[in-house]
Scaffold this motif. Sequence first.
Motif, PDB file in Angstrom:
ATOM      1  N   MET A 230       0.850  -1.185   0.000  1.00 38.43           N
ATOM      2  CA  MET A 230       0.000   0.000   0.000  1.00 38.43           C
ATOM      3  C   MET A 230       0.887   1.236   0.000  1.00 38.43           C
ATOM      4  N   LEU A 231       0.384   2.324  -0.554  1.00 37.72           N
ATOM      5  CA  LEU A 231       1.182   3.542  -0.677  1.00 37.72           C
ATOM      6  C   LEU A 231       1.724   4.025   0.665  1.00 37.72           C
ATOM      7  N   ARG A 232       0.918   3.939   1.714  1.00 38.36           N
ATOM      8  CA  ARG A 232       1.358   4.471   3.006  1.00 38.36           C
ATOM      9  C   ARG A 232       2.595   3.741   3.518  1.00 38.36           C
ATOM     10  N   ALA A 233       2.745   2.460   3.139  1.00 41.28           N
ATOM     11  CA  ALA A 233       3.923   1.699   3.544  1.00 41.28           C
ATOM     12  C   ALA A 233       5.050   1.861   2.520  1.00 41.28           C
ATOM     13  N   GLY A 234       4.705   1.753   1.253  1.00 41.94           N
ATOM     14  CA  GLY A 234       5.718   1.832   0.204  1.00 41.94           C
ATOM     15  C   GLY A 234       6.402   3.182   0.131  1.00 41.94           C
ATOM     16  N   LEU A 235       5.652   4.242   0.420  1.00 40.02           N
ATOM     17  CA  LEU A 235       6.204   5.589   0.318  1.00 40.02           C
ATOM     18  C   LEU A 235       6.733   6.129   1.652  1.00 40.02           C
ATOM     19  N   LYS A 236       6.688   5.310   2.680  1.00 36.07           N
ATOM     20  CA  LYS A 236       7.103   5.788   4.004  1.00 36.07           C
ATOM     21  C   LYS A 236       8.547   6.302   4.017  1.00 36.07           C
ATOM     22  N   LYS A 245       5.027  12.647   6.798  1.00 34.11           N
ATOM     23  CA  LYS A 245       4.500  11.355   7.215  1.00 34.11           C
ATOM     24  C   LYS A 245       3.621  10.864   6.073  1.00 34.11           C
ATOM     25  N   ALA A 246       3.947   9.710   5.538  1.00 31.56           N
ATOM     26  CA  ALA A 246       3.321   9.244   4.297  1.00 31.56           C
ATOM     27  C   ALA A 246       1.792   9.279   4.341  1.00 31.56           C
ATOM     28  N   GLU A 247       1.207   8.734   5.393  1.00 28.80           N
ATOM     29  CA  GLU A 247      -0.254   8.649   5.434  1.00 28.80           C
ATOM     30  C   GLU A 247      -0.889  10.041   5.452  1.00 28.80           C
ATOM     31  N   ASP A 248      -0.358  10.939   6.255  1.00 34.94           N
ATOM     32  CA  ASP A 248      -0.918  12.292   6.336  1.00 34.94           C
ATOM     33  C   ASP A 248      -0.712  13.041   5.022  1.00 34.94           C
ATOM     34  N   TRP A 249       0.458  12.880   4.433  1.00 35.43           N
ATOM     35  CA  TRP A 249       0.771  13.533   3.148  1.00 35.43           C
ATOM     36  C   TRP A 249      -0.218  13.107   2.066  1.00 35.43           C
ATOM     37  N   LEU A 250      -0.462  11.813   1.989  1.00 33.19           N
ATOM     38  CA  LEU A 250      -1.382  11.291   0.970  1.00 33.19           C
ATOM     39  C   LEU A 250      -2.813  11.765   1.227  1.00 33.19           C
ATOM     40  N   LYS A 251      -3.234  11.712   2.470  1.00 33.51           N
ATOM     41  CA  LYS A 251      -4.599  12.160   2.804  1.00 33.51           C
ATOM     42  C   LYS A 251      -4.785  13.636   2.474  1.00 33.51           C
ATOM     43  N   ASP A 252      -3.775  14.446   2.770  1.00 32.75           N
ATOM     44  CA  ASP A 252      -3.851  15.876   2.474  1.00 32.75           C
ATOM     45  C   ASP A 252      -3.989  16.140   0.971  1.00 32.75           C
ATOM     46  N   LEU A 253      -3.451  15.225   0.172  1.00 33.69           N
ATOM     47  CA  LEU A 253      -3.521  15.366  -1.287  1.00 33.69           C
ATOM     48  C   LEU A 253      -4.761  14.704  -1.887  1.00 33.69           C
ATOM     49  N   GLY A 254      -5.590  14.130  -1.022  1.00 28.79           N
ATOM     50  CA  GLY A 254      -6.806  13.471  -1.506  1.00 28.79           C
ATOM     51  C   GLY A 254      -6.547  12.128  -2.148  1.00 28.79           C
ATOM     52  N   ASP A 256      -5.844   7.990  -1.544  1.00 27.38           N
ATOM     53  CA  ASP A 256      -6.099   6.903  -0.605  1.00 27.38           C
ATOM     54  C   ASP A 256      -4.774   6.261  -0.173  1.00 27.38           C
ATOM     55  N   PRO A 257      -4.401   6.345   1.097  1.00 24.59           N
ATOM     56  CA  PRO A 257      -3.135   5.764   1.561  1.00 24.59           C
ATOM     57  C   PRO A 257      -3.081   4.246   1.418  1.00 24.59           C
ATOM     58  N   THR A 258      -4.247   3.590   1.291  1.00 25.16           N
ATOM     59  CA  THR A 258      -4.261   2.130   1.170  1.00 25.16           C
ATOM     60  C   THR A 258      -4.236   1.669  -0.294  1.00 25.16           C
ATOM     61  N   ALA A 259      -4.221   2.617  -1.211  1.00 18.77           N
ATOM     62  CA  ALA A 259      -4.152   2.258  -2.630  1.00 18.77           C
ATOM     63  C   ALA A 259      -2.751   1.761  -2.974  1.00 18.77           C
ATOM     64  N   ARG A 260      -2.632   1.136  -4.137  1.00 22.40           N
ATOM     65  CA  ARG A 260      -1.335   0.709  -4.638  1.00 22.40           C
ATOM     66  C   ARG A 260      -0.964   1.541  -5.857  1.00 22.40           C
ATOM     67  N   ALA A 261       0.323   1.620  -6.104  1.00 26.71           N
ATOM     68  CA  ALA A 261       0.834   2.527  -7.137  1.00 26.71           C
ATOM     69  C   ALA A 261       0.177   2.310  -8.492  1.00 26.71           C
ATOM     70  N   GLU A 262      -0.062   1.049  -8.854  1.00 28.17           N
ATOM     71  CA  GLU A 262      -0.570   0.776 -10.204  1.00 28.17           C
ATOM     72  C   GLU A 262      -2.000   1.268 -10.443  1.00 28.17           C
ATOM     73  N   THR A 263      -2.685   1.694  -9.365  1.00 30.19           N
ATOM     74  CA  THR A 263      -4.053   2.199  -9.528  1.00 30.19           C
ATOM     75  C   THR A 263      -4.106   3.720  -9.632  1.00 30.19           C
ATOM     76  N   LEU A 264      -2.994   4.395  -9.365  1.00 26.88           N
ATOM     77  CA  LEU A 264      -3.003   5.854  -9.345  1.00 26.88           C
ATOM     78  C   LEU A 264      -3.068   6.440 -10.750  1.00 26.88           C
TER      79      LEU A 264
END
Length: 278
Positions: A230-236, A245-254, A256-264
């Motif tokens: 998941m992005l929150r772990a892979g991008l940590k 902080k990966a999870e907060d950064w992703l959430k702030d950008l709208g 999903d921290p639980t998504a995977r790179a290939e879906t972005l």
Amino acid sequence: MSDQNDPELTQAPARKALGQHFLFDPSILHRAATAAGPLDGRTVIEVGPGPGGLTRAILKEGAAKLIAVETDPRFASALQDWPEARDGRLMVIEKDARKVKWETILAEAGAETPAMIIANLPYNVGTILLIDWLKAGAWRGEMALMFQKEVAQRICADPGTEHYGRLAVLAHAVTRPHIAFTLPPGAFKPPPKVDSAVAVLEPLPESEQFPHLDKLEQVAGAAFGQRRKMLRAGLKPFAKKHGLKAEDWLKDLGIDPTARAETLTQEEFRRMAASLVK
């Protein structure tokens, strides 16, 4: 159109160390030369012309100026003897294409830009050159580049598909890529071990191009380097380097921290990259 028996084409064996695989079929060479659009009056850059089959096809299609970059002295020397080289329409540069300063060469040649890039790229340098050209400025126009088929698929892939990754993210940031046609190994001499394909990359309108490709490359490289996570772990680790902080950064950008790179989507990758621009 030149063919395999044309005396102007240098008959010399391919060198494996240089990733050389040559094309001689006139119909294939014509398709490759014209895949990205009309050449009449245009400046064209060709990398790895080898015996000169594609070079001849490009010249026949009306290119005003052809800049051919060849690292192999056997072929560079032979091309220098072509009538078009003597009259200035063909400019031959004997150099490793990875070391060429393209804007300088175009300026010295007095060439009109944007320049098209048409090439049967040596397998061992194709991806490196493509990334360099994607990051180039307004001098770079349409591209028609022959790669191993899998590499072409990675360049043109859409989100959620098998081949989607860093290359596709970068390519879609500044161009509209698609595969024009594929070729079996037997079309080349010597035949490679895999199929090949011509990828055409048409520049997006300037207003639609993402300007920060270095940041985009960093983000995409980090995300796909841990694509099973998941992005929150892979991008940590990546986020931490940037004081985030990966999870907060992703959430702030709208995102999903639980998504995977290939879906972005391209837009989501752009958002991440843009947030890192100081």
